[in-house]
Design a protein around this motif. Structure first.
Motif, mmCIF file in Angstrom:
data_model
loop_
_atom_site.group_PDB
_atom_site.id
_atom_site.type_symbol
_atom_site.label_atom_id
_atom_site.label_comp_id
_atom_site.label_asym_id
_atom_site.label_seq_id
_atom_site.Cartn_x
_atom_site.Cartn_y
_atom_site.Cartn_z
ATOM 1 N N SER A 1 -9.850 -7.335 -4.241
ATOM 2 C CA SER A 1 -10.136 -7.794 -2.874
ATOM 3 C C SER A 1 -8.854 -8.057 -2.096
ATOM 4 N N TYR A 2 -7.838 -8.625 -2.763
ATOM 5 C CA TYR A 2 -6.546 -8.818 -2.099
ATOM 6 C C TYR A 2 -6.012 -7.481 -1.586
ATOM 7 N N LEU A 3 -6.041 -6.467 -2.447
ATOM 8 C CA LEU A 3 -5.507 -5.159 -2.065
ATOM 9 C C LEU A 3 -6.257 -4.578 -0.868
ATOM 10 N N GLU A 4 -7.567 -4.759 -0.848
ATOM 11 C CA GLU A 4 -8.355 -4.202 0.254
ATOM 12 C C GLU A 4 -8.202 -5.029 1.531
ATOM 13 N N GLN A 5 -8.302 -6.339 1.424
ATOM 14 C CA GLN A 5 -8.325 -7.194 2.606
ATOM 15 C C GLN A 5 -6.942 -7.417 3.212
ATOM 16 N N ILE A 6 -5.926 -7.572 2.373
ATOM 17 C CA ILE A 6 -4.606 -7.976 2.844
ATOM 18 C C ILE A 6 -3.609 -6.823 2.857
ATOM 19 N N ALA A 7 -3.585 -6.042 1.790
ATOM 20 C CA ALA A 7 -2.614 -4.948 1.702
ATOM 21 C C ALA A 7 -3.128 -3.658 2.330
ATOM 22 N N GLY A 8 -4.409 -3.607 2.639
ATOM 23 C CA GLY A 8 -4.958 -2.406 3.269
ATOM 24 C C GLY A 8 -5.089 -1.228 2.323
ATOM 25 N N PHE A 9 -5.258 -1.513 1.036
ATOM 26 C CA PHE A 9 -5.437 -0.470 0.028
ATOM 27 C C PHE A 9 -6.879 -0.572 -0.451
ATOM 28 N N SER A 10 -7.739 0.270 0.097
ATOM 29 C CA SER A 10 -9.180 0.132 -0.058
ATOM 30 C C SER A 10 -9.654 0.328 -1.495
ATOM 31 N N VAL A 11 -10.891 -0.085 -1.743
ATOM 32 C CA VAL A 11 -11.505 0.103 -3.060
ATOM 33 C C VAL A 11 -11.568 1.584 -3.405
ATOM 34 N N ALA A 12 -11.865 2.415 -2.400
ATOM 35 C CA ALA A 12 -11.908 3.862 -2.632
ATOM 36 C C ALA A 12 -10.527 4.393 -3.024
ATOM 37 N N ALA B 1 0.835 -1.210 0.000
ATOM 38 C CA ALA B 1 0.000 0.000 0.000
ATOM 39 C C ALA B 1 0.867 1.257 0.000
ATOM 40 N N LYS B 2 1.956 1.221 0.749
ATOM 41 C CA LYS B 2 2.859 2.374 0.789
ATOM 42 C C LYS B 2 3.462 2.631 -0.584
ATOM 43 N N ALA B 3 3.881 1.573 -1.272
ATOM 44 C CA ALA B 3 4.459 1.721 -2.610
ATOM 45 C C ALA B 3 3.440 2.315 -3.578
ATOM 46 N N LEU B 4 2.202 1.857 -3.495
ATOM 47 C CA LEU B 4 1.154 2.383 -4.367
ATOM 48 C C LEU B 4 0.877 3.855 -4.075
ATOM 49 N N GLU B 5 0.862 4.207 -2.802
ATOM 50 C CA GLU B 5 0.630 5.613 -2.422
ATOM 51 C C GLU B 5 1.741 6.521 -2.933
ATOM 52 N N ILE B 6 2.988 6.056 -2.807
ATOM 53 C CA ILE B 6 4.119 6.842 -3.306
ATOM 54 C C ILE B 6 4.019 6.998 -4.821
ATOM 55 N N GLN C 1 -8.209 2.622 -4.476
ATOM 56 C CA GLN C 1 -7.945 2.119 -5.824
ATOM 57 C C GLN C 1 -8.638 2.984 -6.868
ATOM 58 N N ARG C 2 -9.854 3.408 -6.578
ATOM 59 C CA ARG C 2 -10.577 4.284 -7.503
ATOM 60 C C ARG C 2 -9.864 5.623 -7.645
ATOM 61 N N CYS C 3 -9.395 6.156 -6.526
ATOM 62 C CA CYS C 3 -8.648 7.419 -6.544
ATOM 63 C C CYS C 3 -7.357 7.257 -7.347
ATOM 64 N N PHE C 4 -6.717 6.115 -7.195
ATOM 65 C CA PHE C 4 -5.487 5.814 -7.938
ATOM 66 C C PHE C 4 -5.757 5.915 -9.442
ATOM 67 N N ARG C 5 -6.853 5.294 -9.885
ATOM 68 C CA ARG C 5 -7.207 5.333 -11.304
ATOM 69 C C ARG C 5 -7.465 6.762 -11.767
ATOM 70 N N GLU C 6 -8.191 7.498 -10.947
ATOM 71 C CA GLU C 6 -8.531 8.865 -11.328
ATOM 72 C C GLU C 6 -7.291 9.754 -11.403
ATOM 73 N N GLN C 7 -6.393 9.599 -10.427
ATOM 74 C CA GLN C 7 -5.186 10.414 -10.391
ATOM 75 C C GLN C 7 -4.277 10.143 -11.584
#
Length: 310
Positions: free
Chosen positions: A281-292, A176-181, A294-300
């Motif tokens: 679901s893996y990202l939300e349940q295990i990595a703690g990177f929520s669906v919201a 999740a940290k890598a995705l946020e960065i 992920q949607r923001c990631f796509r938009e950004q």
């Protein structure tokens, strides 16, 4: 299930080389480097072997296209021992790259996906068949390290798919940290993420990003398989470097993990769907990177523009 199609190796490498020349304005010699999101996110192998021209092109942004901004960030997924070893072997171009990056306001972020070596081996042991695990455990009475060696043989047998899914498990807290960065820094300029060869840890992060951006499974599998061709590796091939100790220990024969065969990513995606239902679901349940998120990631990252460019 529909088959996964991969283009012939020589044709694929030729097309990628032409595309990089057109997109980037140069033909970079950076190992295994290509866009994940053109102009924003890139993946590569280690940056310890750059030419002076590579370093200048990366820092200035020329490597990412004539309209790109200077490099904003580098995300290093390697462990500390790999980084320290790489420092001792850096080329003149890489020394220039790392020494000049601070002046160029490039942010270096270290996110070691396999930092917890103990957890890596615990997961490797957990993946063993119950009977094999019990016999190896009993054998430790007579032979120290027997359980770890048996786990290593099981990992070798499981191949790229097992290694990738272990990265997903062991690296879950750092994903999740890598995705946020990636998404935050890409608003300032291009971002490169890499490990040593740019195919396993980097390949897993690339798969997650492509999944969030709703790429097809064929696209994800082909992107993963391309690494072996760009590196000049094929499955089962062995070099002297493979015989050296790497991130986890010298127990593993890394020649089993040469290349990046398509079946390795097919197995990774199947494992993720079997265990979690989907990558989302893996990202939300295990990595703690929520669906919201992920949607923001796509938009950004403006996926509409991305799909149009493809």
């Amino acid at each position: 299930r529909q088959p996964y199609h991969c283009f012939p190796a020589s044709f694929t490498v030729f097309v990628v080389a032409i595309c990089l020349t057109v997109i980037n304005g140069i033909a970079p010699s950076v190992k295994n480097m290509r866009p994940v999101v053109p102009g924003k996110l890139y993946r590569s192998a280690t940056l310890d072997e750059l030419s002076v021209e590579d370093a200048q092109a990366l820092l200035s942004g020329r490597a990412f296209g004539s309209s790109s901004q200077p490099l904003a960030a580098v995300i290093d997924l390697r462990n500390n021992d790999e980084i320290q070893k790489g420092k001792k072997e850096r080329t003149e171009g890489s020394e220039l790259f790392y020494s000049s990056s601070q002046e160029e306001n490039c942010n270096f972020v270290h996110i070691p996906f396999l930092e917890d070596v103990n957890e890596f081996w615990e997961e490797a042991i957990r993946r063993m068949d119950g009977k094999e695990r019990m016999l190896a455990s009993l054998n430790t009475v007579f032979e120290g390290g027997a359980l770890d060696r048996a786990a290593a043989r099981n990992l070798e047998k499981g191949g790229h798919a097992m290694l990738n899914t272990m990265i997903l498990q062991v690296g879950r807290d750092r994903i999740a940290k890598a995705l946020e960065i990636c998404v935050n820094e890409s608003q300032k300029g291009p971002v490169i993420f890499h490990c040593q060869k740019g195919k396993d840890r980097t390949g897993v992060l690339g798969m997650l990003i492509q999944s969030i951006l709703q790429s097809s499974e064929d696209e994800i599998v082909n992107a993963y398989a391309l690494s072996g061709e760009l590196l000049g590796e094929s499955e089962g091939m062995e070099t002297e470097k493979d015989k050296m100790k790497e991130t986890t220990s010298g127990l593993i024969d890394w020649s089993f993990f040469r290349g990046s065969p398509a079946k390795g990513m097919v197995g990774t995606l199947e494992w993720t769907k079997t265990n979690y239902g989907s990558v989302e679901s893996y990202l939300e349940q295990i990595a703690g990177f929520s669906v919201a998120e992920q949607r923001c990631f796509r938009e950004q990252l403006d996926t509409i523009e991305l799909h149009q460019s493809q």
